[in-house]
Write an enzyme that holds these catalytic residues in place. Structure first.
Site, PDB file in Angstrom:
ATOM      1  CG  ASN A   1      -1.871   1.158   1.257  1.00  0.00           C
ATOM      2  OD1 ASN A   1      -1.759   2.093   0.472  1.00  0.00           O
ATOM      3  ND2 ASN A   1      -2.817   1.125   2.190  1.00  0.00           N
TER       4      ASN A   1
ATOM      5  NE  ARG B   1      -6.125   2.043  -0.347  1.00  0.00           N
ATOM      6  CZ  ARG B   1      -6.074   3.226   0.254  1.00  0.00           C
ATOM      7  NH1 ARG B   1      -4.938   3.675   0.737  1.00  0.00           N
ATOM      8  NH2 ARG B   1      -7.155   3.959   0.378  1.00  0.00           N
TER       9      ARG B   1
ATOM     10  CG  HIS C   1     -12.740   4.145   2.718  1.00  0.00           C
ATOM     11  ND1 HIS C   1     -13.477   5.129   3.363  1.00  0.00           N
ATOM     12  CD2 HIS C   1     -11.443   4.516   2.848  1.00  0.00           C
ATOM     13  CE1 HIS C   1     -12.659   6.039   3.848  1.00  0.00           C
ATOM     14  NE2 HIS C   1     -11.417   5.695   3.546  1.00  0.00           N
TER      15      HIS C   1
ATOM     16  CG  HIS D   1     -14.021   2.741   6.371  1.00  0.00           C
ATOM     17  ND1 HIS D   1     -13.261   1.616   6.188  1.00  0.00           N
ATOM     18  CD2 HIS D   1     -13.140   3.759   6.540  1.00  0.00           C
ATOM     19  CE1 HIS D   1     -11.976   1.932   6.242  1.00  0.00           C
ATOM     20  NE2 HIS D   1     -11.880   3.236   6.454  1.00  0.00           N
ATOM     21  CG  LEU D   2     -17.681   5.522  11.196  1.00  0.00           C
ATOM     22  CD1 LEU D   2     -18.517   5.660  12.461  1.00  0.00           C
ATOM     23  CD2 LEU D   2     -18.141   6.510  10.119  1.00  0.00           C
ATOM     24  N   GLY D   3     -12.961   6.336  10.073  1.00  0.00           N
ATOM     25  CA  GLY D   3     -11.590   6.612  10.474  1.00  0.00           C
ATOM     26  C   GLY D   3     -11.346   8.093  10.313  1.00  0.00           C
TER      27      GLY D   3
ATOM     28  NE  ARG E   1     -10.167  13.479   2.570  1.00  0.00           N
ATOM     29  CZ  ARG E   1      -9.945  12.169   2.636  1.00  0.00           C
ATOM     30  NH1 ARG E   1     -10.914  11.359   3.040  1.00  0.00           N
ATOM     31  NH2 ARG E   1      -8.775  11.678   2.339  1.00  0.00           N
TER      32      ARG E   1
ATOM     33  NE  ARG F   1      -7.070   7.797  20.102  1.00  0.00           N
ATOM     34  CZ  ARG F   1      -5.930   7.312  19.640  1.00  0.00           C
ATOM     35  NH1 ARG F   1      -5.459   6.163  20.131  1.00  0.00           N
ATOM     36  NH2 ARG F   1      -5.232   7.947  18.703  1.00  0.00           N
TER      37      ARG F   1
ATOM     38  N   GLY G   1     -14.848   3.639  14.202  1.00  0.00           N
ATOM     39  CA  GLY G   1     -15.956   2.685  14.244  1.00  0.00           C
ATOM     40  C   GLY G   1     -15.685   1.493  15.126  1.00  0.00           C
TER      41      GLY G   1
ATOM     42  CG  ASN H   1     -10.561   1.119  18.416  1.00  0.00           C
ATOM     43  OD1 ASN H   1     -10.420   0.045  18.982  1.00  0.00           O
ATOM     44  ND2 ASN H   1      -9.952   1.398  17.272  1.00  0.00           N
TER      45      ASN H   1
ATOM     46  CD  GLU I   1      -8.761  -0.568   3.943  1.00  0.00           C
ATOM     47  OE1 GLU I   1      -9.054   0.059   2.903  1.00  0.00           O
ATOM     48  OE2 GLU I   1      -8.279  -0.025   4.955  1.00  0.00           O
TER      49      GLU I   1
END
Length: 402
Positions: free
Chosen positions: A10, A93, A182, A210-212, A243, A286, A334, A336, A386
């Site tokens: 990647n 990727r 994603h 997909h939450l990062g 974003r 966090r 998502g 944690n 992934e």
């Protein structure tokens, strides 16, 4: 016996993530990361999973070719070198495959040319992906190089979901449509969610979240994507770390005319200085939750906006699918952030959505349900993988071609 190892690469603009997997044994042999490529403070961290401790080196790594050669040397130290006859292929990727690439593809000159042609719609990612492929080709010119595209899973969207409502001729001329990203994560998580329910993907409708730092949602009907939140670029959709996500396009004209901002300045604003960091100065969930717990109003507002947008997409994709069997949370936030999962479905009980407080609080690396027993809609946490998805797709293609 045919070779069964796959190296997954990647390649980012200044980094290379990699994993070496044995597909017959279903095991990882080594993982690693090269970061800050092109700087004096480059770092390579390599972890052999066949025994032995992690190794870390720092110092200048000039470019991606030097980075991949350093990776090859680290693998060779563990007896896992790129010259091994057990290596079946290298899987890459590639972020943007446009409409053309709908499945994993063995790289040849025509494929490279098409990936290069798509650089204008993926200027940050496709050049780095190309560099990784070309460097790997020089290291093992005899080996199949397979491109796995982030956009491929979303090519099943109907035109009603993929088209923007602008002049068709203009859109076609400039390849303007909704591609989504994603995709390898959404494919893996939707399929794993079906397995978690003990059903085949063809029987299940799933909303994947997909939450990062980058975030996207998808509506998956019977294993096929029918809608996704990102569009021509990864800017559209959910509120993300830096974003903006969805926004009135006229804001851009307003900033140009009234704010006297240049195109590049607006691009930087929307991609790097918006989202959570623009709202409260932090893009780490966090830290935002810590501030919320301390009564920080700006952090609370940022969290509320984030959740509001998330709920809108859950509701929208519920309507698109008509029937929802599960909602799956994945990626860094998502997987944690229990408060995010709880807040995202709060108030949606009439849609059959709820989380069990105790189950939601449990942390773990395995797919798990966090909804109450006998819930109408399952709510799941599914750690994404992934690299495994890329390896599986790469190996399946090579085996098929053989």
């Amino acid at each position: 016996m045919s070779p069964t190892r796959v190296l997954v690469l990647n390649s980012g603009s200044s980094s290379v993530k990699y994993q070496l997997l044995d597909m017959r044994a279903g095991s990882r042999l080594a993982v690693g990361l090269v970061e800050r490529i092109g700087e004096e403070t480059s770092r390579l961290k390599h972890t052999p999973l066949t025994g032995g401790a992690s190794r870390e080196t720092t110092g200048p790594i000039a470019d991606h070719e030097a980075a991949l050669k350093a990776v090859a040397e680290e693998l060779a130290r563990d007896g896992l070198g790129l010259d091994s006859p057990e290596l079946a292929a290298i899987g890459h990727r590639v972020v943007h495959g446009g409409k053309h690439f709908t499945e994993p593809t063995v790289v040849d000159d025509a494929v490279l040319a098409e990936i290069e042609r798509l650089i204008p719609v993926a200027p940050l990612h496709n050049p780095a992906n190309l560099t990784g492929i070309r460097t790997a080709q020089t290291l093992r010119p005899d080996l199949p190089q397979v491109a796995v595209f982030d956009t491929a899973f979303h090519t099943t969207m109907p035109e009603s979901a993929a088209r923007y409502a602008i002049d068709v001729k203009t859109a076609d001329e400039h390849r303007i449509r909704r591609y989504g990203f994603h995709g390898t994560s959404h494919a893996y998580v939707s399929r794993t969610t079906a397995e978690l329910l003990g059903r085949s993907p063809e029987e299940v409708n799933v909303i994947v979240l997909h939450l990062g730092n980058g975030a996207s949602a998808s509506a998956v009907r019977g294993g096929r994507c029918v809608d996704t939140s990102m569009g021509l670029t990864p800017l559209e959709g959910l509120v993300m770390g830096t974003r903006s996500g969805d926004m009135d396009p006229a804001v851009i004209f307003h900033l140009m005319r009234v704010g006297k901002m240049s195109t590049d300045e607006i691009d930087t604003l929307l991609n790097k200085k918006s989202g959570l960091i623009g709202l409260c100065g932090d893009n780490d969930m966090r830290e935002i939750r810590r501030r919320v717990d301390e009564g920080d109003e700006q952090a609370q507002l940022a969290f509320d906006i984030y959740i509001h947008r998330l709920k809108k997409y859950i509701g929208a994709y519920y309507a698109v699918l008509g029937r929802v069997d599960a909602i799956a949370f994945t990626a860094g936030v998502g997987e944690n952030a229990a408060p995010v999962r709880e807040a995202a479905v709060a108030g949606l009980e009439e849609l059959g959505l709820a989380v069990d407080g105790e189950l939601n609080a449990v942390r773990g690396d395995e797919p798990r349900l966090i909804s109450p027993a006998h819930a109408r809609v399952a709510v799941a946490v599914v750690p994404t993988d992934e690299e495994l998805e890329i390896a599986n797709q790469t190996y399946a293609l090579v085996e098929k071609n053989n």
